[in-house]
Scaffold this active site. Structure first.
Site, short mmCIF file in Angstrom:
data_model
loop_
_atom_site.label_atom_id
_atom_site.label_comp_id
_atom_site.label_asym_id
_atom_site.label_seq_id
_atom_site.Cartn_x
_atom_site.Cartn_y
_atom_site.Cartn_z
N GLY A 227 0.83 -1.22 0.00
CA GLY A 227 0.00 0.00 0.00
C GLY A 227 0.85 1.25 0.00
O GLY A 227 2.05 1.20 -0.27
N ASN A 228 0.22 2.39 0.29
CA ASN A 228 0.97 3.64 0.39
C ASN A 228 0.30 4.54 1.44
O ASN A 228 -0.68 4.15 2.06
CB ASN A 228 1.05 4.33 -0.98
CG ASN A 228 -0.31 4.65 -1.53
OD1 ASN A 228 -1.05 5.45 -0.97
ND2 ASN A 228 -0.69 4.00 -2.62
N HIS A 229 0.84 5.76 1.61
CA HIS A 229 0.41 6.60 2.74
C HIS A 229 -0.80 7.49 2.45
O HIS A 229 -1.15 8.33 3.27
CB HIS A 229 1.57 7.50 3.18
CG HIS A 229 2.72 6.73 3.74
ND1 HIS A 229 2.62 5.97 4.88
CD2 HIS A 229 3.99 6.57 3.30
CE1 HIS A 229 3.77 5.40 5.14
NE2 HIS A 229 4.62 5.73 4.18
#
Ligand code: PMT
Length: 402
Positions: free
Chosen positions: A212-214
């Site tokens: 995933g990412n932020h």
């Protein structure tokens, strides 16, 4: 205009229900957002909350007594009704609804409602048996048929102590509903479908882990809300677990492939697609069916395969706005993406700053266009960034339509 309520004239009618105390919060929110608010109360409402509360919040004299002249106004209700951009009645009791249906004008609230040409929004509040009674049901349909907008009621604990439907919607929801109604009446994106994506995609490794990412979704949600406030019909395709914005259709997805399917399905009737989502460029080639166990090996490799470039691949007669999240060479990299993504505009976003990019309430962006133009914006709230991006969308649509 960065706030849809600035300088708008709102008449708030308050009728006699225990929920009348929440009208003070509605008033406060509207005033803080820059609206000019006049409050009219029924006599019954004054049993629950005093005019002094509203005078303190608005610095204006509330309207209660139909037979007492009000300062500068000759016919106070006619002036109020004429100047209003919108009338909201919150709470609206069963009797107030019945008065509106029958065109009665025997208190300041119903009198003003009868005299105004402005859109009317009501927030019903009553016991569930009264709400479900066929007389109230019929009144509700009649009012809706005449173009009155209802917000709520919602299920929950009622004044009687019972749990049921009849509780007034929360003040924040009512204020959002006011913005939606004002946007529909005079927003520059009224009746246009805008598809917005938000949040970071999650690419499954196994049932419990993902790549995933932020991205928090805040930037995309701000665009969805700002487009809604300008009257657009908004479809928000999101991976984020933020509360659904009032008046926006929300489609929940997780992975880039799900997001692509939703974008392809929702875009055909759209006038614009705004891709604020952080979409993973790669995903694990296979997601394990069961949770992967710790192995004896000291290393584990996950094979990645390329995801489709959603914005570049979706085609149709709509404006495409991309975002570029960069950690270096911001403008140069964003210009390259503007071309590759086939977008009309790209919003270049330096995600290394602590007050901008992922997870923050503020952002600092540069809007780049195909003519080489660069609109450098200072640090502002994500809602204000959304307003500036949508100003450009509205201008592109106006050009297309002229
Ligand atoms: O959600 P927040 O916490 O508020 O953070 C906001 C944000 C930083 C995520 C947002 O402002 C932002 O910059 N979004 C774009 C993030 C991104 O994926 O950038 P990119 O440079 O990797 O992609 C460029 C564009 O192509 C984006 O519009 C992206 O949605 C789109 N894309 C990317 C990959 C892919 N496979 N398909 C795509 O459509």
């Amino acid at each position: 205009m960065s706030n849809p309520l600035t300088d708008r004239r709102i008449v708030l009618g308050v009728s006699g229900s225990i929920a009348a105390y929440k009208a003070a919060e509605i008033t406060s929110r509207l005033v803080q957002a820059g609206a000019e608010v006049d409050v009219a109360l029924t006599r019954a409402a004054t049993e629950f909350i005093t005019p002094l509360t509203f005078r303190s919040l608005t610095a204006r004299e509330p309207y209660v007594d139909m037979f007492r002249p009000h300062g500068e106004y000759g016919e106070a209700h006619v002036e109020l009704a004429r100047q209003a951009d919108l009338m909201v009645i919150a709470p609206a009791t069963a009797s107030t609804m019945a008065r509106l249906v029958n065109g009665l004008a025997d208190d300041f609230v119903s009198l003003t409602a009868l005299a105004t040409q402005a859109p009317i929004l009501i927030a019903p509040a009553m016991d569930s048996q009264m709400w479900e009674h066929e007389a109230t049901r019929a009144n509700r349909y009649t009012l809706e048929g005449r173009g009155v907008t209802l917000v709520g009621p919602v299920p929950g604990r009622l004044a009687s102590g019972r749990i049921g439907s009849g509780r007034m919607a929360e003040p924040a929801t009512i204020v959002d509903a006011i913005k939606v109604r004002l946007g529909q009446a005079r927003g520059d994106l009224a009746a246009r479908r805008i598809v917005v994506t938000a949040g970071g995609t999650r690419e499954a490794i196994d049932p419990v882990r993902y790549v995933g990412n932020h991205s928090s979704g805040k930037m995309g949600y701000a665009i969805a809300e700002a487009a809604r406030d300008r009257g657009a019909e908004v479809i928000l395709i999101t991976t984020a677990a933020l509360p659904d914005p009032h008046g926006v259709r929300v489609v929940r997805v997780e992975s880039a492939l799900e997001l692509q399917r939703a974008v392809e399905a929702e875009c055909p009737q759209a006038k614009a697609l705004v891709m604020a989502a952080a979409v993973a460029d790669y995903r694990p080639s296979e997601a394990a069916e069961q949770k992967m166990k710790r192995a004896d090996a000291s290393e584990l490799a996950v094979d990645l395969v390329e995801n489709p470039d959603v914005i570049a691949l979706v085609s149709g007669d709509f404006v495409k706005i991309a975002f570029a999240a960069e950690t270096e060479n911001l403008i140069e990299n964003a210009i390259g993406k503007l071309e590759r993504k086939g977008a009309q505009l790209i919003v270049a976003n330096d995600v290394t700053a602590t007050d901008a990019g992922f997870g923050t309430d503020t952002n600092r962006v540069t809007i780049l266009d195909r003519d080489g133009g660069a609109e450098i914006l200072p640090l502002m709230s994500k809602y204000e960034v959304a307003v500036r991006v949508l100003d450009r969308v509205a201008a592109l649509l106006a050009d297309q339509e002229s």
